[in-house]
Write an enzyme that holds these catalytic residues in place. Structure first.
Site, short mmCIF file in Angstrom:
data_model
loop_
_atom_site.label_atom_id
_atom_site.label_comp_id
_atom_site.label_asym_id
_atom_site.label_seq_id
_atom_site.Cartn_x
_atom_site.Cartn_y
_atom_site.Cartn_z
N ARG A 1 -14.88 -4.74 -6.09
CA ARG A 1 -13.82 -5.42 -5.34
C ARG A 1 -14.45 -6.75 -4.92
O ARG A 1 -15.16 -6.80 -3.91
CB ARG A 1 -13.42 -4.61 -4.12
CG ARG A 1 -12.87 -3.21 -4.46
CD ARG A 1 -12.33 -2.53 -3.21
NE ARG A 1 -12.08 -1.11 -3.41
CZ ARG A 1 -10.98 -0.60 -3.98
NH1 ARG A 1 -10.03 -1.39 -4.39
NH2 ARG A 1 -10.83 0.70 -4.10
N ASP B 1 -3.41 -3.60 -7.50
CA ASP B 1 -2.75 -4.74 -6.86
C ASP B 1 -3.71 -5.83 -6.38
O ASP B 1 -3.42 -7.02 -6.53
CB ASP B 1 -1.81 -4.28 -5.73
CG ASP B 1 -2.50 -3.44 -4.68
OD1 ASP B 1 -3.69 -3.08 -4.88
OD2 ASP B 1 -1.88 -3.14 -3.65
N THR C 1 -5.07 2.14 -11.87
CA THR C 1 -5.34 2.56 -10.50
C THR C 1 -4.79 3.97 -10.32
O THR C 1 -3.72 4.29 -10.86
CB THR C 1 -4.69 1.64 -9.45
OG1 THR C 1 -4.64 2.32 -8.18
CG2 THR C 1 -3.27 1.22 -9.80
N GLY D 1 -10.78 -0.42 -7.59
CA GLY D 1 -11.19 0.99 -7.67
C GLY D 1 -11.13 1.48 -9.10
O GLY D 1 -10.16 1.20 -9.80
N ASP E 1 -3.55 5.05 -7.73
CA ASP E 1 -2.52 5.05 -6.68
C ASP E 1 -1.08 5.03 -7.17
O ASP E 1 -0.17 5.37 -6.42
CB ASP E 1 -2.74 3.86 -5.74
CG ASP E 1 -3.97 4.02 -4.88
OD1 ASP E 1 -4.41 5.17 -4.71
OD2 ASP E 1 -4.49 3.01 -4.40
N ARG F 1 -4.28 4.59 0.52
CA ARG F 1 -4.35 3.80 1.76
C ARG F 1 -2.97 3.31 2.17
O ARG F 1 -2.61 3.31 3.33
CB ARG F 1 -5.23 2.56 1.53
CG ARG F 1 -6.64 2.73 1.95
CD ARG F 1 -7.32 1.41 1.87
NE ARG F 1 -7.29 0.90 0.50
CZ ARG F 1 -8.31 0.31 -0.10
NH1 ARG F 1 -9.44 0.16 0.56
NH2 ARG F 1 -8.22 -0.14 -1.33
N ASP G 1 0.90 2.57 -7.50
CA ASP G 1 1.72 1.81 -6.55
C ASP G 1 2.15 0.44 -7.07
O ASP G 1 2.45 -0.45 -6.29
CB ASP G 1 0.95 1.64 -5.22
CG ASP G 1 -0.40 0.97 -5.42
OD1 ASP G 1 -0.84 0.83 -6.58
OD2 ASP G 1 -1.02 0.60 -4.41
#
Ligand code: F6P
Length: 321
Positions: free
Chosen positions: A71, A102, A125, A10, A127, A171, A129
């Site tokens: 992706r 990731d 990213t 992304g 996110d 997500r 994360d």
């Protein structure tokens, strides 16, 4: 020496600033940079361009990525990773820098362990994360985008005495929901990392409703109870008198000009990636912890998924009375 460069997964605001930093710090060290388009897809298709200082001019302020991204499903296959390695070698690429999240680092880890290719990652990213970096490139811009949007929603929610359930990206991770939720003074924040007890939420909403004209519930898309629509249905079913609306912020969270924080982080980490290559490092992500550039093995960065801060969740709940 030649470095290959991709943006993968992304997109995230600040990826361009990072591309610029990799290219210019490489040139500073007499290294050539070849940018491959659409992440691993470009390596598999030999679709690349030689980059120079001017090819990354006027991009520090732009969202998205000039190298495009994807992706790559093909990169899941070991035989394609071997093909990618052969292409990189054929094009005299000595090291690959991967800007991504990731999923991209899972591919990077396999490419480096299966073929011996020198691979260094930079966390890009929205996110946030990844383990081993306080923040990922794009996260700060994304939460500011959410805050700007929800502040507007609050205005109309207050005018109409409404409950708004706002769905944000994430997500598998609730970092966007948590930080932006605190910043907008959300009455409730639902994240994938903790179990959502809907009864508890409904009771809390009733007490919040008694004292406030508007209520904002922030839901990360990966919450275990469901998305914003499911949460809104549960609220409507319990409280027929609540006027409940749903807003899904979607991909606006991924676009826009990067914040100053993201531009600076991207610049540090892009330069850090080139330094890591020069130091002979491979199989690592370059992160920023406590204002210092650190190297974290891909394995750790991906598997030890950054933990959600329980104290922040408690703080959000305490302040939303
Ligand atoms: O990985 C970043 C992310 O923005 C997630 O938060 C979100 O779930 C996902 O990407 C959406 O991806 P896509 O644009 O491929 O639908």
């Amino acid at each position: 020496m030649n470095i290959g460069l991709i943006t993968s997964g992304g997109d995230a605001p600040g990826m361009n600033a990072c591309v610029r930093a990799v290219v210019r710090s490489a040139i500073n060290n007499d290294i050539s940079v070849y940018g491959f388009y659409r992440g691993y897809e470009g390596i598999l298709d030999n679709d690349f361009v030689k980059m120079d200082a001017s090819s990354v001019g006027q991009i520090i302020q732009r969202g998205g990525t000039i190298l495009k991204t994807a992706r790559s499903k093909r990169f899941f296959e070991a035989e394609n990773r071997k093909l990618a390695f052969e292409n990189l070698k054929k094009n005299n690429i000595d090291a690959l820098v991967v800007i991504g999240g990731d999923g991209s680092f899972t591919g990077a880890k396999l490419l480096s362990s299966e073929t011996g290719m020198v691979v260094v990652g930079v966390p890009g990213t929205i996110d946030n994360d990844l383990y081993g970096t306080d923040f990922t490139i794009g996260y700060d811009t994304a939460i500011n985008t959410v805050v700007e949007a929800v502040d507007k929603i609050r205005d109309t929610a207050m005018s109409h005495d409404r409950v708004f359930v706002v769905e944000v990206m994430g997500r598998d991770a609730g970092f966007i929901a948590l930080r932006s939720g605190i910043a907008v003074g959300a009455e409730a924040i639902l994240v994938p990392e903790t179990t959502t007890y809907i009864e508890h939420l409904l009771e809390r909403l009733q007490t919040r409703r008694e004292s406030k004209s508007s209520v904002i519930v922030i839901v990360a898309e990966g919450d275990d109870f469901g998305g914003a629509q499911d949460v809104a249905e549960a609220i409507k079913n319990r409280y027929a008198n609540f006027d409940v609306k749903v807003t899904k912020l979607g991909h606006i969270q991924r676009g826009g000009n990067p914040s100053a924080m993201d531009r600076v982080l991207a610049s540090f980490l892009g330069a850090g990636a080139v330094e890591a290559v020069l130091e002979g490092k491979s199989g690592i992500m370059v992160g920023m912890e406590h204002k210092k550039v650190v190297h974290v093995p891909f394995e750790k960065a991906i598997k030890h998924h950054q933990q959600i801060d329980g104290n922040l969740l408690k703080l959000a709940e305490m302040l939303s009375v």
